[in-house]
Scaffold this active site. Structure first.
Site, PDB file in Angstrom:
ATOM      1  N   GLY A   8       0.831  -1.219   0.000  1.00 34.67           N
ATOM      2  CA  GLY A   8       0.000   0.000   0.000  1.00 34.67           C
ATOM      3  C   GLY A   8       0.856   1.257   0.000  1.00 34.67           C
ATOM      4  N   LEU A  10       1.537   3.474  -2.136  1.00 33.61           N
ATOM      5  CA  LEU A  10       1.106   4.696  -2.822  1.00 33.61           C
ATOM      6  C   LEU A  10      -0.082   5.355  -2.119  1.00 33.61           C
ATOM      7  CD1 LEU A  10       1.487   3.606  -6.570  1.00 33.61           C
ATOM      8  CD2 LEU A  10       3.196   4.445  -4.961  1.00 33.61           C
ATOM      9  N   GLY A  11      -0.429   4.851  -0.943  1.00 33.71           N
ATOM     10  CA  GLY A  11      -1.546   5.417  -0.184  1.00 33.71           C
ATOM     11  C   GLY A  11      -1.120   6.595   0.678  1.00 33.71           C
ATOM     12  N   GLN A  12      -2.024   6.976   1.592  1.00 36.89           N
ATOM     13  CA  GLN A  12      -1.819   8.191   2.386  1.00 36.89           C
ATOM     14  C   GLN A  12      -0.554   8.106   3.251  1.00 36.89           C
ATOM     15  OE1 GLN A  12      -4.490   8.920   5.626  1.00 36.89           O
ATOM     16  NE2 GLN A  12      -4.099  11.125   5.647  1.00 36.89           N
ATOM     17  N   TYR A 141     -14.492  -2.129   9.695  1.00 37.39           N
ATOM     18  CA  TYR A 141     -13.082  -1.711   9.734  1.00 37.39           C
ATOM     19  C   TYR A 141     -12.507  -1.918  11.142  1.00 37.39           C
ATOM     20  CZ  TYR A 141      -9.142   1.630   9.526  1.00 37.39           C
ATOM     21  OH  TYR A 141      -7.909   2.245   9.590  1.00 37.39           O
ATOM     22  N   LYS A 145      -9.581  -4.428  12.505  1.00 34.78           N
ATOM     23  CA  LYS A 145      -8.374  -3.937  13.196  1.00 34.78           C
ATOM     24  C   LYS A 145      -8.191  -4.626  14.558  1.00 34.78           C
ATOM     25  CE  LYS A 145      -6.604  -1.133  10.133  1.00 34.78           C
ATOM     26  NZ  LYS A 145      -5.321  -1.456   9.475  1.00 34.78           N
TER      27      LYS A 145
HETATM   28  N1  SER Z   1      -8.382   7.433   9.525  1.00 34.79           N
HETATM   29  C1  SER Z   1      -9.068   6.181   9.627  1.00 34.79           C
HETATM   30  C2  SER Z   1     -10.461   6.271   9.167  1.00 34.79           C
HETATM   31  O1  SER Z   1     -11.034   7.339   9.299  1.00 34.79           O
HETATM   32  C3  SER Z   1      -9.056   5.705  11.054  1.00 34.79           C
HETATM   33  O2  SER Z   1      -8.082   4.762  11.220  1.00 34.79           O
HETATM   34  O3  SER Z   1     -11.012   5.309   8.712  1.00 34.79           O
END
Ligand code: SER
Length: 324
Positions: A8, A10-12, A141, A145
């Site tokens: 990943g 190229l992501g944030q 999500y 995690k």
């Molecule tokens: N920045 C993330 C989100 O907003 C939180 O881990 O999904």
């Protein structure tokens, strides 16, 4: 860390982390990878490979070919996007992590796994959320995690894999935009401030979430990965933060530098509900004690740096901007 594979990339987070690691460890020691290639410096300035983390065999071949000793596993789907495609999120976030952990077990690699404030839920203490507390998240999500934290712990205790991680709060980045998160507004607001002097927030006034400026986030990853393992009792995953912010507080900091900057609100119920289930502020004292976590940027320093950077970018692209 001698030869580092970043998924990943190229992501944030990956965009700024890859640049930092190439500078610190050597341009030929960092292998940036991403599922799809995007134009930009990260893919062009050093080693780069296309990699879908769902393809465990391809991942294994890449690790062998580049004699990788550390994986920084950033490929994942974020919170808001995940609610649009929960099944896909589970597959990408869990199968991807499993593939990384398996190759790390077989090849004795060190692993960084980013967890999130999303591991907490409505029943968690809201302010100064402790390192060890109730984790019953309401988003897919967050569920992925929490599961990831547990799986990383398991691979450490059961197989001796050197897994390490942090719970990132919202990350405010200069280079790459976030994609599909709940805290993204805190990045968008700066871009819109410079390009149109105003911002419409999808998060309601008064909603607090923890935030961290990307240079501090990256310093944290490097510091954690370089810490003597004997000092790490919690491993997966440390609460880290720099500030607890609401949209109107960011707006006020911007207004000090862009006169007349205006914030209005059009609340998105999905992302607002997610934000309301996350902590207002985190207690990061365990990370401070165990490996010296110590962020440098507060709201004013970050706002000054961000606006300066975005203004210079606009100037170099020959575009106009708001502010001085
Ligand atoms: N920045 C993330 C989100 O907003 C939180 O881990 O999904």
């Amino acid at each position: 860390m001698k030869r580092i594979l970043i998924t990943g990339a190229l992501g944030q987070i990956g965009t700024e982390l890859t640049q930092r690691l190439r500078k610190d460890y050597g341009i030929d020691k960092v292998i940036a990878s991403n599922r799809t290639e995007k134009a930009g410096a990260v893919a062009k300035e050093g080693l780069y490979e296309n990699l879908d983390v769902l393809d465990g065999a391809a991942l294994h071949r890449m690790v062998k070919r580049h004699r990788v000793d550390t994986v920084i596993h950033l490929a994942s789907i974020l919170s808001a996007k995940g609610e649009e495609m929960p099944q896909k999120l589970w597959e990408v976030n869990m199968q991807g992590l499993y593939n990384v952990l398996e190759v790390s077990r077989q090849e004795e690699l060190k692993v960084f796994f980013p967890s999130s404030i999303a591991v907490f839920g409505a029943q968690t203490p809201r302010t100064m959320t402790p390192q060890v507390t109730l984790q019953r998240p309401g988003t897919i999500y967050g569920v992925s995690k929490v599961s990831g934290e547990l799986l990383c712990d398991y691979y450490h205790t059961r197989f001796g894999v050197d897994t390490r991680g942090v719970r990132f709060p919202g990350l405010i980045s200069k280079e790459a935009m976030p994609g599909g998160g709940t805290t993204d507004y805190a990045v968008h607001i700066y871009h819109e401030a410079v390009s149109r002097g105003a911002y419409t927030s999808y998060i309601a006034r008064g909603t607090r979430m923890d935030m961290l400026y990307m240079p501090d986030a990256i310093q944290g990853v490097v510091q954690l990965m370089e810490t003597d393992p004997d000092r790490l009792h919690h491993r997966n995953a440390y609460n880290i933060t720099a500030m607890s912010l609401s949209p109107e507080e960011i707006a006020a900091a911007i207004r000090k530098r862009i006169e007349g900057f205006e914030i209005t609100y059009e609340v998105d119920p999905v992302r607002q509900a997610i934000a309301d289930s996350w902590p207002d502020s985190l207690d990061d004292s365990v990370a401070r004690e165990e490996w010296g976590w110590n962020p440098k940027f507060g709201l004013d320093e970050m706002t000054g740096d961000m606006l300066e950077f975005l203004k210079n970018k606009k100037m170099s692209e020959g575009e106009g901007f708001f502010g001085v």
